[in-house]
Design an enzyme around this catalytic site. Structure first.
Site, PDB file in Angstrom:
ATOM      1  N   LYS A 197       0.963  -0.814   0.161  1.00 18.13           N
ATOM      2  CA  LYS A 197       0.120   0.130   0.231  1.00 18.13           C
ATOM      3  C   LYS A 197       0.380   1.384   0.145  1.00 18.13           C
ATOM      4  CE  LYS A 197      -4.031   2.032   2.185  1.00 18.13           C
ATOM      5  NZ  LYS A 197      -4.610   2.042   3.930  1.00 18.13           N
ATOM      6  N   LYS A 249      -2.271  -1.981  -3.314  1.00 14.13           N
ATOM      7  CA  LYS A 249      -3.075  -0.421  -3.462  1.00 14.13           C
ATOM      8  C   LYS A 249      -1.962   0.276  -3.648  1.00 14.13           C
ATOM      9  CE  LYS A 249      -6.613   1.705  -1.428  1.00 14.13           C
ATOM     10  NZ  LYS A 249      -7.397   2.193   0.741  1.00 14.13           N
TER      11      LYS A 249
END
Length: 327
Positions: A197, A249
């Site tokens: 992320k 992400k």
């Protein structure tokens, strides 16, 4: 004049031919629909920076989940927006907190007919907007945060979540949550690790959706956009700690990471087409600069082509309808 014997254009002549030889396909079951519920609302509230996305009431969330299930999406990801916050994010642990209440509502409405994913992170519940508790120096205290994640995990499992979305990017979060669940006798609940992320500018509209109180940034715990090898290290650590699914992400700006993770991971790979990716397409389409439907399908197909097993996208339900209609 000499003409080529091989003519790839033969396989592009008609829509039927292109469908027949397509190397990558998107299926509704591979799509995850993120949804927001806001405590205290009496009617759904539009998120200004994400056209078409709502903060839901309990009642409208139930209806939205049923609609998504009927469209055939593979999963639902729930984010709670509390009316009040505190330093430790205690609302995330409270069985009566908005996220846990929403999980119970959704489970009672659709049961096991879709995969229900909870957001296992404190950022929506803390008054400072960080993903963990702060130490005396003002930095996020990794290990103290893990203790709260363990309690949050038990609350979400009790509320009925099928998958826990460990999104805080704390070192050791997957291993700690897995050990807490195992100690409680829960060996069945899956963990979706936000393994790679990135500290991305693409998260801006999401912070509007959850009314984030964040000041500063999360660069001390989310990944540096310049780094790729580090992502593979994070993925290996999370798998070793017991992650059942790993996630990259954002998705679109990090397709190289999605591909690298997919090539190495022995567990399913998810990718999250985040709020900024959504907002940019919607803004350009609203001005007539791009073909909206084609762009949605193209961006999601590219994420699947890079190797993602499943894609979280705010267009999940809409795209599922397009796919079922035989785009």
């Amino acid at each position: 004049m000499s003409f080529p014997a091989s003519r790839p254009r033969r396989l592009r002549r008609t829509p039927a031919m292109r469908r027949a030889v397509a190397e990558t396909r998107v299926h509704p079951a591979e799509l995850i629909q993120p949804l927001f519920i806001r405590e205290g609302l009496t009617e759904p509230r539009p998120v200004e920076s994400m056209p078409g996305v709502m903060q839901h009431t309990r009642d409208s969330l139930r209806k939205a989940v049923v609609s998504a299930v009927h469209a055939g999406v593979g999963g639902i990801m729930i984010y709670g927006v509390p009316a009040t916050r505190d330093e430790s994010g205690s609302g995330a642990l409270d069985p009566g907190g908005i996220l846990n209440v929403a999980l119970r509502d959704v489970v009672s409405e659709v049961g096991d007919s879709t995969v229900i994913i909870s957001d296992l992170c404190l950022d929506e519940f803390t008054s400072h907007g960080h993903c963990g508790v702060l130490g005396p120096d003002g930095a996020v205290d990794n290990d103290a945060t893990l203790e709260l994640y363990g309690q949050m995990a038990l609350a979400q499992v009790d509320a009925g979540a099928h998958v826990l979305g460990a999104s805080g990017m704390m070192d050791g979060q997957v291993g700690h949550v897995r050990s807490v669940l195992d100690a409680a006798g829960d060996v069945d609940t899956a963990i979706l690790a936000y393994a790679a992320k990135y500290a991305s500018a693409c998260f801006g509209p999401f912070r509007d959706a959850v009314e984030s109180a964040l000041e500063g940034d999360r660069r001390t715990y989310q990944q540096d956009p310049a780094n790729a090898v580090e992502a593979l290290r994070e993925v290996r650590m999370d798998i070793d700690e017991g992650a059942d699914i790993v996630m990259v992400k954002p998705a679109g700006p990090y397709l190289d990471i999605v591909a690298a993770v997919a090539a190495e991971s022995e567990v399913p790979v998810a990718a999250y087409q985040v709020s900024g990716e959504y907002a940019m397409v919607e803004a350009a389409a609203a001005r007539g600069w791009i073909d909206r439907e084609r762009m949605i399908l193209e961006t999601v197909t590219s994420i699947r082509r890079a190797g993602a097993t499943m894609v979280a996208t705010y267009w999940a339900e809409e795209l599922a309808g397009v796919l079922r209609a035989g785009y």
